[in-house]
Enzyme design. Structure first.
Site, PDB file in Angstrom:
ATOM      1  N   HIS A 170       0.874  -1.203   0.000  1.00 36.57           N
ATOM      2  CA  HIS A 170       0.000   0.000   0.000  1.00 36.57           C
ATOM      3  C   HIS A 170       0.899   1.237   0.000  1.00 36.57           C
ATOM      4  O   HIS A 170       1.505   1.571   1.005  1.00 36.57           O
ATOM      5  CB  HIS A 170      -0.906   0.018   1.237  1.00 36.57           C
TER       6      HIS A 170
ATOM      7  N   HIS B 107       1.617   5.390  -1.714  1.00 35.88           N
ATOM      8  CA  HIS B 107       1.297   6.571  -2.527  1.00 35.88           C
ATOM      9  C   HIS B 107       2.608   7.180  -3.009  1.00 35.88           C
ATOM     10  O   HIS B 107       3.477   7.486  -2.181  1.00 35.88           O
ATOM     11  CB  HIS B 107       0.570   7.629  -1.697  1.00 35.88           C
TER      12      HIS B 107
ATOM     13  N   LYS C 249      -9.490  -0.004  -5.947  1.00 34.38           N
ATOM     14  CA  LYS C 249      -9.530   0.637  -4.638  1.00 34.38           C
ATOM     15  C   LYS C 249     -10.884   1.283  -4.386  1.00 34.38           C
ATOM     16  O   LYS C 249     -11.382   2.057  -5.194  1.00 34.38           O
ATOM     17  CB  LYS C 249      -8.428   1.702  -4.595  1.00 34.38           C
TER      18      LYS C 249
ATOM     19  N   HIS D 281     -10.426   1.342   1.657  1.00 38.88           N
ATOM     20  CA  HIS D 281     -10.227   2.341   2.712  1.00 38.88           C
ATOM     21  C   HIS D 281     -11.458   2.215   3.606  1.00 38.88           C
ATOM     22  O   HIS D 281     -12.532   2.691   3.254  1.00 38.88           O
ATOM     23  CB  HIS D 281     -10.097   3.758   2.133  1.00 38.88           C
TER      24      HIS D 281
ATOM     25  N   HIS E 214      -4.546  -0.567   5.775  1.00 31.47           N
ATOM     26  CA  HIS E 214      -4.090   0.215   6.930  1.00 31.47           C
ATOM     27  C   HIS E 214      -5.044   0.125   8.125  1.00 31.47           C
ATOM     28  O   HIS E 214      -5.605   1.112   8.563  1.00 31.47           O
ATOM     29  CB  HIS E 214      -3.799   1.677   6.556  1.00 31.47           C
TER      30      HIS E 214
ATOM     31  N   ASP F  78       1.527   2.590   3.575  1.00 33.18           N
ATOM     32  CA  ASP F  78       0.685   3.773   3.385  1.00 33.18           C
ATOM     33  C   ASP F  78       1.537   5.036   3.412  1.00 33.18           C
ATOM     34  O   ASP F  78       1.074   6.088   3.853  1.00 33.18           O
ATOM     35  CB  ASP F  78      -0.437   3.830   4.435  1.00 33.18           C
TER      36      ASP F  78
HETATM   37  C1  NCD Z   1      -3.388   9.101   2.133  1.00 30.74           C
HETATM   38  C2  NCD Z   1      -2.925  10.145   1.113  1.00 30.74           C
HETATM   39  O1  NCD Z   1      -2.414  11.198   1.527  1.00 30.74           O
HETATM   40  O2  NCD Z   1      -3.058   9.898  -0.091  1.00 30.74           O
HETATM   41  N1  NCD Z   1      -3.433   9.703   3.442  1.00 30.74           N
HETATM   42  C3  NCD Z   1      -3.412   9.054   4.626  1.00 30.74           C
HETATM   43  O3  NCD Z   1      -3.563   9.711   5.658  1.00 30.74           O
HETATM   44  N2  NCD Z   1      -3.245   7.766   4.720  1.00 30.74           N
HETATM   45  C4  NCD Z   1      -4.698   8.545   1.701  1.00 30.74           C
HETATM   46  C5  NCD Z   1      -5.133   7.315   2.473  1.00 30.74           C
HETATM   47  O4  NCD Z   1      -4.569   6.237   2.311  1.00 30.74           O
HETATM   48  O5  NCD Z   1      -6.067   7.432   3.269  1.00 30.74           O
HETATM   49 ZN    ZN Z   2      -3.130   5.145   1.692  1.00 30.14          ZN
END
Ligand code: NCD
Ligand code: ZN
Length: 349
Positions: free
Chosen positions: A13, A15, A99, A136, A174, A247
């Site tokens: 997971h 970003h 997702k 999520h 998460h 995450d």
């Molecule tokens: C994530 C993001 O900033 O893209 N933020 C987070 O707090 N985890 C999005 C997510 O996974 O909820």
């Molecule tokens: Zn995330």
């Protein structure tokens, strides 16, 4: 123990954002992880296979040629996702999951799903072709307390969904609560969960007592200590349906240290030494490799990585901030010293 060699891990997971940010984010992850499930919540979300293919190319271009790194792409579900896109996604071999962001739940989720009833046929198609749903797991109802949103999602949305479509493969992403741990433990082989370093290491007191720490603010939000404890116990147990998902969610320093700060912890540069530190605290270093490098690959049905990485017991001083676009970024554990560091000469054949 002075050194630890494990199979090269994967991040289930992640970003990485887009554009110029990729040079920072992809390098941080590819320095240790062989593969990562790439979250599709860009400003313009990745809703089609064509977009995902182009995004994958941009990520690969940001990779140093000396690094082998495979981005595992995902699609962002909306109320308008078509069943045919699911079939195209499966046939492409490029898409590893879709997702579900409940609309408004988190960063760039405005185009998310407003009601699960809008995607019933899409979910049935995903179950049919064996494409995992990555969730999520938070409701967005303003009347539900932010600390209860995960449990309410499980009770009102996820449990009924799995009763209706038991063959749907689901990763509850998460996870943050004892309720989520128990739900996954009592579920079938089709249900798994990822766990971040921050939810293992911290609870809401760490974020809110004695001052507010915006760099610990992420979604789902840190919970009470009993929930942190349940997460720690389940990873220490070595259960095969729980695996590493950082995450890691980069936001520039000024957007976090703000009167309305963004949610997300940037953990990629510290992730593996940090998980090692946590597993050692739990007397469970022998379970780290399965959590980081085996359970996720098995669940997703991809081969376990051939290479290995080595961690050495040598102090690792985490920088207070790192360069990021025209600002800086504050990594998780900024300014702290971790007892484990990644060996420079890693990727042992
Ligand atoms: C994530 C993001 O900033 O893209 N933020 C987070 O707090 N985890 C999005 C997510 O996974 O909820
Ligand atoms: Zn995330």
């Amino acid at each position: 123990m002075q050194s630890l060699v494990i199979r090269r891990p994967d991040d289930w997971h992640l970003h990485v954002r887009d554009g110029a940010a990729l040079t920072h984010t992809v390098a941080a992850t590819a320095a240790v992880f062989a593969r990562a499930i790439i979250m599709p919540n860009l400003k313009v979300p990745i809703t089609t296979v064509i977009q995902a293919a182009a995004y994958k190319e941009r990520i690969l271009q940001a990779c140093d040629s000396s690094m082998s790194f495979e981005p595992l792409m995902t699609l962002y579900l909306t109320d308008n996702t078509s069943v045919s896109e699911i079939y195209i996604a499966k046939a492409s071999g490029l898409i590893h999951g879709c997702k579900l962001y409940p609309a408004g739940a988190t960063t760039n989720s405005d185009s998310g799903v407003t009601s699960i009833s809008h995607i019933t046929k899409v979910l049935a198609a995903m179950a049919e072709v064996g494409l995992p749903l990555l969730v999520h797991g938070e409701v967005t109802d303003k009347h539900v307390d932010i600390f209860d949103r995960e449990k309410t999602f499980i009770d009102l949305i996820l449990n009924p969904l799995l009763e209706k479509i038991p063959s749907l493969r689901v990763v509850l992403e998460h996870i943050t609560t004892r309720d989520a741990v128990n739900f996954v433990l009592s579920g079938s082989e089709n249900l798994a969960a990822t766990i971040t370093p921050q939810h293992l290491l911290f609870n809401r007191n760490d974020m809110l007592a004695g001052g507010i720490r915006p760099h610990l603010y992420c979604l789902p939000i840190l919970k009470r200590q009993i929930h942190q404890q349940a997460l720690r116990e389940v990873v220490a147990s070595g259960h095969p349906r729980f695996f590493l998902g950082t995450d890691s969610a980069p936001h520039a320093k000024l957007t976090k240290e703000s009167d309305c700060g963004c949610a997300g912890c940037y953990s990629a540069p510290v992730a593996l030494p940090l998980y090692a530190t946590i597993f050692e605290e739990l007397n469970a270093l022998d379970k780290l490799e399965a959590f980081a490098s085996i359970n996720g690959a098995n669940w997703y049905g991809v081969p376990i990585n051939e290479e290995c990485v080595e961690l050495t017991r040598r102090n690792f001083a985490v920088p207070t901030n790192l360069p990021f676009l025209d600002d800086a970024i504050v990594p998780l554990m900024a300014g702290c010293t971790l007892p484990w560091r990644l060996n420079d000469a890693h990727f042992i054949e």
